[in-house]
Design a protein around this motif. Structure first.
Motif, PDB file in Angstrom:
ATOM      1  N   LEU A 214      34.334  93.136  28.665  1.00  0.00           N
ATOM      2  CA  LEU A 214      33.958  92.667  27.335  1.00  0.00           C
ATOM      3  C   LEU A 214      34.828  93.343  26.275  1.00  0.00           C
ATOM      4  O   LEU A 214      35.302  92.690  25.343  1.00  0.00           O
ATOM      5  N   ASN A 215      35.041  94.649  26.419  1.00  0.00           N
ATOM      6  CA  ASN A 215      35.925  95.365  25.481  1.00  0.00           C
ATOM      7  C   ASN A 215      37.346  94.815  25.539  1.00  0.00           C
ATOM      8  O   ASN A 215      38.009  94.683  24.517  1.00  0.00           O
ATOM      9  N   GLN A 216      37.819  94.537  26.744  1.00  0.00           N
ATOM     10  CA  GLN A 216      39.162  93.982  26.918  1.00  0.00           C
ATOM     11  C   GLN A 216      39.273  92.616  26.250  1.00  0.00           C
ATOM     12  O   GLN A 216      40.265  92.335  25.583  1.00  0.00           O
ATOM     13  N   GLU A 217      38.260  91.793  26.399  1.00  0.00           N
ATOM     14  CA  GLU A 217      38.252  90.466  25.762  1.00  0.00           C
ATOM     15  C   GLU A 217      38.249  90.595  24.247  1.00  0.00           C
ATOM     16  O   GLU A 217      38.951  89.864  23.555  1.00  0.00           O
ATOM     17  N   LEU A 218      37.445  91.522  23.736  1.00  0.00           N
ATOM     18  CA  LEU A 218      37.385  91.729  22.287  1.00  0.00           C
ATOM     19  C   LEU A 218      38.744  92.214  21.752  1.00  0.00           C
ATOM     20  O   LEU A 218      39.197  91.764  20.690  1.00  0.00           O
ATOM     21  N   GLU A 219      39.370  93.107  22.483  1.00  0.00           N
ATOM     22  CA  GLU A 219      40.683  93.596  22.069  1.00  0.00           C
ATOM     23  C   GLU A 219      41.709  92.465  22.092  1.00  0.00           C
ATOM     24  O   GLU A 219      42.543  92.351  21.189  1.00  0.00           O
ATOM     25  N   ASN A 220      41.669  91.637  23.120  1.00  0.00           N
ATOM     26  CA  ASN A 220      42.589  90.493  23.198  1.00  0.00           C
ATOM     27  C   ASN A 220      42.365  89.529  22.043  1.00  0.00           C
ATOM     28  O   ASN A 220      43.318  89.016  21.457  1.00  0.00           O
ATOM     29  N   GLU A 221      41.104  89.266  21.743  1.00  0.00           N
ATOM     30  CA  GLU A 221      40.775  88.367  20.624  1.00  0.00           C
ATOM     31  C   GLU A 221      41.283  88.942  19.302  1.00  0.00           C
ATOM     32  O   GLU A 221      41.844  88.230  18.485  1.00  0.00           O
ATOM     33  N   GLU A 222      41.066  90.238  19.122  1.00  0.00           N
ATOM     34  CA  GLU A 222      41.506  90.899  17.899  1.00  0.00           C
ATOM     35  C   GLU A 222      43.032  90.862  17.784  1.00  0.00           C
ATOM     36  O   GLU A 222      43.581  90.619  16.714  1.00  0.00           O
ATOM     37  N   ARG A 223      43.731  91.103  18.883  1.00  0.00           N
ATOM     38  CA  ARG A 223      45.187  91.062  18.899  1.00  0.00           C
ATOM     39  C   ARG A 223      45.681  89.641  18.564  1.00  0.00           C
ATOM     40  O   ARG A 223      46.620  89.454  17.798  1.00  0.00           O
ATOM     41  N   LYS A 224      45.055  88.619  19.112  1.00  0.00           N
ATOM     42  CA  LYS A 224      45.420  87.233  18.827  1.00  0.00           C
ATOM     43  C   LYS A 224      45.223  86.921  17.345  1.00  0.00           C
ATOM     44  O   LYS A 224      46.059  86.254  16.724  1.00  0.00           O
ATOM     45  N   LYS A 225      44.127  87.415  16.762  1.00  0.00           N
ATOM     46  CA  LYS A 225      43.860  87.189  15.339  1.00  0.00           C
ATOM     47  C   LYS A 225      44.928  87.859  14.466  1.00  0.00           C
ATOM     48  O   LYS A 225      45.380  87.286  13.477  1.00  0.00           O
ATOM     49  N   ARG A 226      45.315  89.103  14.858  1.00  0.00           N
ATOM     50  CA  ARG A 226      46.352  89.814  14.098  1.00  0.00           C
ATOM     51  C   ARG A 226      47.680  89.067  14.171  1.00  0.00           C
ATOM     52  O   ARG A 226      48.382  88.923  13.173  1.00  0.00           O
ATOM     53  N   ILE A 227      48.028  88.594  15.349  1.00  0.00           N
ATOM     54  CA  ILE A 227      49.277  87.841  15.524  1.00  0.00           C
ATOM     55  C   ILE A 227      49.231  86.556  14.698  1.00  0.00           C
ATOM     56  O   ILE A 227      50.196  86.195  14.014  1.00  0.00           O
ATOM     57  N   LYS A 228      48.095  85.884  14.740  1.00  0.00           N
ATOM     58  CA  LYS A 228      47.933  84.645  13.975  1.00  0.00           C
ATOM     59  C   LYS A 228      48.068  84.920  12.474  1.00  0.00           C
ATOM     60  O   LYS A 228      48.754  84.193  11.750  1.00  0.00           O
ATOM     61  N   ARG A 229      47.430  86.022  11.990  1.00  0.00           N
ATOM     62  CA  ARG A 229      47.534  86.386  10.567  1.00  0.00           C
ATOM     63  C   ARG A 229      48.979  86.720  10.201  1.00  0.00           C
ATOM     64  O   ARG A 229      49.463  86.358   9.135  1.00  0.00           O
ATOM     65  N   GLU A 230      49.662  87.409  11.093  1.00  0.00           N
ATOM     66  CA  GLU A 230      51.060  87.773  10.859  1.00  0.00           C
ATOM     67  C   GLU A 230      51.928  86.518  10.764  1.00  0.00           C
ATOM     68  O   GLU A 230      52.785  86.402   9.882  1.00  0.00           O
ATOM     69  N   ILE A 231      51.715  85.575  11.677  1.00  0.00           N
ATOM     70  CA  ILE A 231      52.477  84.319  11.654  1.00  0.00           C
ATOM     71  C   ILE A 231      52.200  83.553  10.371  1.00  0.00           C
ATOM     72  O   ILE A 231      53.125  83.058   9.704  1.00  0.00           O
ATOM     73  N   VAL A 232      50.937  83.445   9.983  1.00  0.00           N
ATOM     74  CA  VAL A 232      50.569  82.752   8.740  1.00  0.00           C
ATOM     75  C   VAL A 232      51.222  83.434   7.545  1.00  0.00           C
ATOM     76  O   VAL A 232      51.752  82.777   6.642  1.00  0.00           O
TER      77      VAL A 232
END
Length: 195
Positions: free
Chosen positions: A3-21
């Motif tokens: 669950l922690n790994q999934e949350l970290e992956n989700e958070e990393r994806k959100k950061r990448i998405k924000r960076e791209i935007v």
């Protein structure tokens, strides 16, 4: 643990998405600024022909300041681009301003009766000995007008023996001026301010 790994992956994806935007927004703003500068402030031209030689060579590229005359007035000896016809723009040098009398006598420019030295032609005139570099004329003889009319200019190419200019096409209205040629930038080895 998963669950922690999934949350970290989700958070990393959100950061990448924000960076791209963020990058997309920045690039969009830069693109809008570049388009605005090109459309309203500066533009580039390729000079075709020899009418401005030796100052500007055939196929040189120049940057045109499109707003200079919105805040100031044309000056004698400025090099300008103007709409000569519906489809053709010319680059020439301003010789006469509104109210000026213009005369060439013995290869010498007289403005309002006063001799004016054309220093930008000194070298070429020294090497040009077969006949006068600029044939004699008066404004009245060429145009029927004694002075340059209001809101108009009189222009000549620097290659006087081979230039279509105000001697042939008459006065240029201010509203036909695209802008002032400020910089020759290509070929890069010839980068310089235009005078």
């Amino acid at each position: 643990m998963e669950l922690n790994q999934e949350l970290e992956n989700e958070e990393r994806k959100k950061r990448i998405k924000r960076e791209i935007v963020s990058w997309v927004k920045t690039l969009a703003v830069v693109l809008v600024i570049v388009v605005a500068i090109r459309a309203f402030l500066f533009t580039n031209y390729i000079v075709y022909g020899s009418s401005m030689m030796p100052t500007i060579q055939d196929r040189e590229r120049v940057i045109i300041n499109k707003i200079g005359y919105d805040v100031g007035s044309p000056k004698r000896f400025d090099m300008i681009v103007f709409h000569a016809t519906e489809t053709t723009d010319y680059i020439k040098r301003i010789i006469g301003l509104p109210g000026d009398t213009i005369e060439f006598r013995d290869d010498t420019l007289y403005v309002n009766g006063e001799m004016i030295e054309e220093t930008y032609l000194s070298e070429i005139k020294t090497n040009f000995r077969t006949r006068p570099y600029t044939d004699d004329f008066t404004l009245e003889w060429l145009t029927g007008e004694q002075t340059v009319p209001d809101n108009h200019i009189f222009v000549l190419g620097d290659n006087r023996p081979n230039s279509i200019d105000s001697r042939h096409i008459g006065f240029i209205p201010f509203d036909k001026i695209v802008g002032k040629a400020d910089i020759a930038y290509w070929p890069i080895k010839d980068l310089r301010l235009l005078k």
